[in-house]
Enzyme design. Sequence first.
Site, mmCIF file in Angstrom:
data_model
loop_
_atom_site.group_PDB
_atom_site.id
_atom_site.type_symbol
_atom_site.label_atom_id
_atom_site.label_comp_id
_atom_site.label_asym_id
_atom_site.label_seq_id
_atom_site.Cartn_x
_atom_site.Cartn_y
_atom_site.Cartn_z
ATOM 1 N N CYS A 7 0.840 -1.197 0.000
ATOM 2 C CA CYS A 7 0.000 0.000 0.000
ATOM 3 C C CYS A 7 0.878 1.252 0.000
ATOM 4 O O CYS A 7 1.979 1.246 0.542
ATOM 5 C CB CYS A 7 -0.924 -0.003 1.218
ATOM 6 S SG CYS A 7 -2.096 1.393 1.225
ATOM 7 N N ASP A 61 0.353 3.803 1.662
ATOM 8 C CA ASP A 61 0.266 4.412 2.998
ATOM 9 C C ASP A 61 1.657 4.733 3.568
ATOM 10 O O ASP A 61 2.542 3.868 3.605
ATOM 11 C CB ASP A 61 -0.469 3.434 3.935
ATOM 12 C CG ASP A 61 -0.881 4.082 5.249
ATOM 13 O OD1 ASP A 61 0.006 4.598 5.972
ATOM 14 O OD2 ASP A 61 -2.075 4.075 5.561
ATOM 15 N N ARG A 90 2.686 5.011 6.426
ATOM 16 C CA ARG A 90 3.070 4.298 7.656
ATOM 17 C C ARG A 90 3.588 2.897 7.393
ATOM 18 O O ARG A 90 3.883 2.150 8.329
ATOM 19 C CB ARG A 90 1.858 4.239 8.601
ATOM 20 C CG ARG A 90 1.361 5.593 9.046
ATOM 21 C CD ARG A 90 -0.019 5.495 9.660
ATOM 22 N NE ARG A 90 -1.009 5.058 8.664
ATOM 23 C CZ ARG A 90 -2.303 4.843 8.955
ATOM 24 N NH1 ARG A 90 -2.747 5.016 10.177
ATOM 25 N NH2 ARG A 90 -3.126 4.453 7.993
ATOM 26 N N HIS A 149 -2.194 -3.988 4.896
ATOM 27 C CA HIS A 149 -2.028 -3.595 6.306
ATOM 28 C C HIS A 149 -3.401 -3.390 6.928
ATOM 29 O O HIS A 149 -4.342 -2.933 6.273
ATOM 30 C CB HIS A 149 -1.163 -2.331 6.435
ATOM 31 C CG HIS A 149 -1.775 -1.101 5.858
ATOM 32 N ND1 HIS A 149 -2.397 -0.138 6.624
ATOM 33 C CD2 HIS A 149 -1.896 -0.668 4.575
ATOM 34 C CE1 HIS A 149 -2.855 0.828 5.847
ATOM 35 N NE2 HIS A 149 -2.566 0.537 4.591
ATOM 36 N N CYS A 192 -6.356 -0.267 6.734
ATOM 37 C CA CYS A 192 -6.086 0.373 5.437
ATOM 38 C C CYS A 192 -7.244 1.295 5.040
ATOM 39 O O CYS A 192 -8.387 0.859 4.915
ATOM 40 C CB CYS A 192 -5.867 -0.683 4.363
ATOM 41 S SG CYS A 192 -5.464 0.021 2.744
HETATM 42 CO CO CO Z 1 -3.527 1.215 2.933
#
Ligand code: CO
Length: 207
Positions: A40, A42, A44, A96, A99
Amino acid sequence: MLDHLKANNKAWAARKTAIDSDFFKRLERQQAPEYLWIGCADSRVPANEIVGLDPGELFVHRNVANLAPPQDANYLSVLQFAVDVLKVKHIMVVGHYGCGGVAAAVDGRRRGLVDHWLHPIREVHHDYREELERYPDERSRLNRLCELNVIRQVRNVASDVFLQEAWARGQEICVHGWVYSLSDGLVNDLNVTVCGPYDLIEPPSVG
Ligand code: CO
């Protein structure tokens, strides 16, 4: 502009060469990672950092909600290069928990283009709606959907012609499904690994 980032970069490059003076020279000559990470976007979920790998050791493709859509030229180009040229040994599809992309896919709100991108997750949601309905709360339901999405993407990767051809010519390569936990930094292996054309995973049974 962005002076703090440029300063960070200088310090990082200096640290690398202090430990290993040939580090960048070696990388410049050759890229030979054994792993492809499909994760992803993302912020993080920093791929290299999570698995403790240095530059040159992990080929990375990231997009919203770690999808591997069989019509996406960007993902397919990365996949073919990783399999045919780099000859990676392992491909990890890494979702994750928590998400936002997975949540956005099924919250019923219209956002525009990203709704089309996230459509495959709505399909997974539909296919497993009976199982998902049994979860007691929204959070655990969405976390299960994150897992089911990863399992579906593993199947997409493993059933792709690039993988099928690689296995047919005897190349050793495995596709894994992982889900990363933002709350403790640990990866959960979903045990849906595919290492050849004859053990293409079946959809997990309901329940
Ligand atoms: Co995500």
